[in-house]
Scaffold this motif. Sequence first.
Motif, PDB file in Angstrom:
ATOM      1  N   ARG A  84      27.169  -9.001  -1.820  1.00  0.00           N
ATOM      2  CA  ARG A  84      25.976  -8.202  -2.095  1.00  0.00           C
ATOM      3  C   ARG A  84      24.738  -9.088  -2.130  1.00  0.00           C
ATOM      4  O   ARG A  84      23.690  -8.742  -1.583  1.00  0.00           O
ATOM      5  N   LYS A 268      34.098   2.387   3.613  1.00  0.00           N
ATOM      6  CA  LYS A 268      34.636   1.194   4.268  1.00  0.00           C
ATOM      7  C   LYS A 268      33.536   0.220   4.641  1.00  0.00           C
ATOM      8  O   LYS A 268      33.695  -0.996   4.516  1.00  0.00           O
ATOM      9  N   ASP A 269      32.413   0.733   5.104  1.00  0.00           N
ATOM     10  CA  ASP A 269      31.317  -0.148   5.523  1.00  0.00           C
ATOM     11  C   ASP A 269      30.032   0.664   5.588  1.00  0.00           C
ATOM     12  O   ASP A 269      30.063   1.880   5.812  1.00  0.00           O
ATOM     13  N   ALA A 270      28.931  -0.001   5.364  1.00  0.00           N
ATOM     14  CA  ALA A 270      27.617   0.625   5.497  1.00  0.00           C
ATOM     15  C   ALA A 270      26.621  -0.460   5.875  1.00  0.00           C
ATOM     16  O   ALA A 270      26.678  -1.576   5.357  1.00  0.00           O
ATOM     17  N   LYS A 271      25.703  -0.132   6.769  1.00  0.00           N
ATOM     18  CA  LYS A 271      24.735  -1.130   7.214  1.00  0.00           C
ATOM     19  C   LYS A 271      23.447  -0.454   7.648  1.00  0.00           C
ATOM     20  O   LYS A 271      23.431   0.714   8.048  1.00  0.00           O
ATOM     21  N   MET A 286      27.158   4.884   7.705  1.00  0.00           N
ATOM     22  CA  MET A 286      28.286   4.775   6.794  1.00  0.00           C
ATOM     23  C   MET A 286      29.590   5.044   7.548  1.00  0.00           C
ATOM     24  O   MET A 286      29.658   5.939   8.382  1.00  0.00           O
ATOM     25  N   ASN A 352      23.615  -2.280   1.294  1.00  0.00           N
ATOM     26  CA  ASN A 352      24.330  -3.215   0.429  1.00  0.00           C
ATOM     27  C   ASN A 352      25.027  -2.492  -0.712  1.00  0.00           C
ATOM     28  O   ASN A 352      26.175  -2.768  -1.051  1.00  0.00           O
ATOM     29  N   SER A 355      28.042  -0.617   0.624  1.00  0.00           N
ATOM     30  CA  SER A 355      29.126  -1.481   1.085  1.00  0.00           C
ATOM     31  C   SER A 355      29.817  -2.194  -0.056  1.00  0.00           C
ATOM     32  O   SER A 355      31.039  -2.349  -0.055  1.00  0.00           O
ATOM     33  N   TYR A 356      29.040  -2.636  -1.029  1.00  0.00           N
ATOM     34  CA  TYR A 356      29.590  -3.524  -2.046  1.00  0.00           C
ATOM     35  C   TYR A 356      29.460  -2.965  -3.455  1.00  0.00           C
ATOM     36  O   TYR A 356      29.503  -3.698  -4.434  1.00  0.00           O
TER      37      TYR A 356
END
Length: 578
Positions: A84, A268-271, A286, A352, A355-356
């Motif tokens: 993070r 699972k993931d995001a950006k 997402m 962030n 994701s974390y």
Amino acid sequence: MAAPKKGRRSPASQGKPGRTLVLILIAMVALVGGMFYSGTLTPRLGIDLAGGTSFTLAAQNQPGKPNAINETNMNTAAGIMERRVNGLGVSEAEVQTQGSNHIIVNIPKGTDAKQARQQVGTTAQLGFRPVLTTTAGTKAPEPTTPPSAGGKGDKGNKDGKGKDGKDDGKQGATPQGRAVTDSLKKAPPASPTPSPSATPPAGGGDADIPAALQKQFAALDCSTKESRAAAGEQAAGSKPADPVVACKDDGTQKYVLGPVGVEGTDVKDAKAVFDAQQGQGWIVQMDFTSDGGKKFADITGKLATKTQPQNQFAIVLDGAVVSDPRVSQQLNGGNATISGGFTQQSAQDLGNMLSYGALPLSFKIDDETTVTAALGGEQLHAGLVAGAIGLALVIVYLVAYYRGLALVALASLGVSAVLTYTIMTLLGPAIGFALNLPAVCGAIAAIGITADSFIVYFERIRDEIRDGRTLRPAVERGWPRARRTIMVSDFVSFLAAAVLFIVTVGKVQGFAFTLGLTTVLDVVVVFLFTKPLMTLLARRKFFAEGHPWSGLDPKRLGVKPPLRRGRRSIVTTETKEA
């Protein structure tokens, strides 16, 4: 016939030392040029040298999970925190566990400490909750007179107007106007601000909101940091199946939120991504796990049938709402896009958090310490002084014992220093390497390791001269034996550095990394500089004839010239008789 062939290998084994020296010179010029090209002329310094901020976070058990504080969860939390913080673009941030229930986060100078504190401090589990109602973040005023048209008590949210009688545009609206859609589809335009009737009244006896929660919602004031912290702590401590009241992280909105529909562990993931193709600007993409995708499809399917604000879901982290996008359709496929009004920074922050944000524990900041650059400067100065003293002692020893050969050793040390400095400087912007005090100690220790390699080679050459050989064959015959010893010694040093780097955390890794780097460079310098340079110097009269100040004087080495001549006479006689 075998003996002559073996003798002819000596000249060939010398190769072309000039080319090797040119090669390492080109490498040095390239590294220095890359350093100037990147605009980074000094190594990046760690927190103990450049200053920065250190946070100590204490783990807390979540409600209903009294045994959550364990080694596995602490290591998982530390790893998530590190990702993070690195997601903020922070280089050389150190995150490590300490004891059984503490995590230390060190952030070097030049990083926004307030932003980092928010990212590190918001460590509770993440959840997606449907919005039941929302309004401005201030406490609902208590009317002093019965409501009437134009009466003094008609100042609140009942008519959707502020104190000046103008539409404040806050009640029932999504401030960002953000929408969540399938990641492959363009987000629909933001809906216009709904009328006040679109939002269920705070105290109107909504069937979905318990009366006690409605009263709590009306009394909630999100305008101060203290009240937001209290509301966040209460919301974070509630059960996922219970509705809660919560504040927007900036205090502009307050909400009544339904049970958690999707947990943070389902993300699972995001950006953050800049969408130039569809013109949406900065968006957050997402991706969900398999189970998370099903849950998300279910909750978005239900929300899509409702009107604003009940077609919104709140992304809640640490009991605070970080985003509240609206839904216009059911979203399948396990991925989605949040769009609308993002800046690059806000999109990255949300990415962030998504994701974390799914930490297995909650944390509170027990201590925050600022390390000044002045203290770091004193430590760096002391380290450099220690290094200078150590280098001076090595030089004195080399000059006193090896005389002319000391020039070779000093030149090799200089090449090693240039390579080490330029590589550490370039590794700063490349991988975030920062020079801390233990790393400086590793570089100082490397002086002795590097000098030891030269000494091994010099002693092998001197042993060959003691056996009666001249300098040129001594340089070549001594090299294979010295090379073997140097490689074994450096391999052991590198192995120790690698193990130390793997099994340790934090600043000790800086020592291990620097020690390993300088050990590798020692091999490079000895093979590509020291050996070719000795081959060239062996052709010079000063060294070849064993000048008293060359360090290769046969008399000082214990060689007796008459004995050498006698050996030659015997060999000549035997050859003639044969």
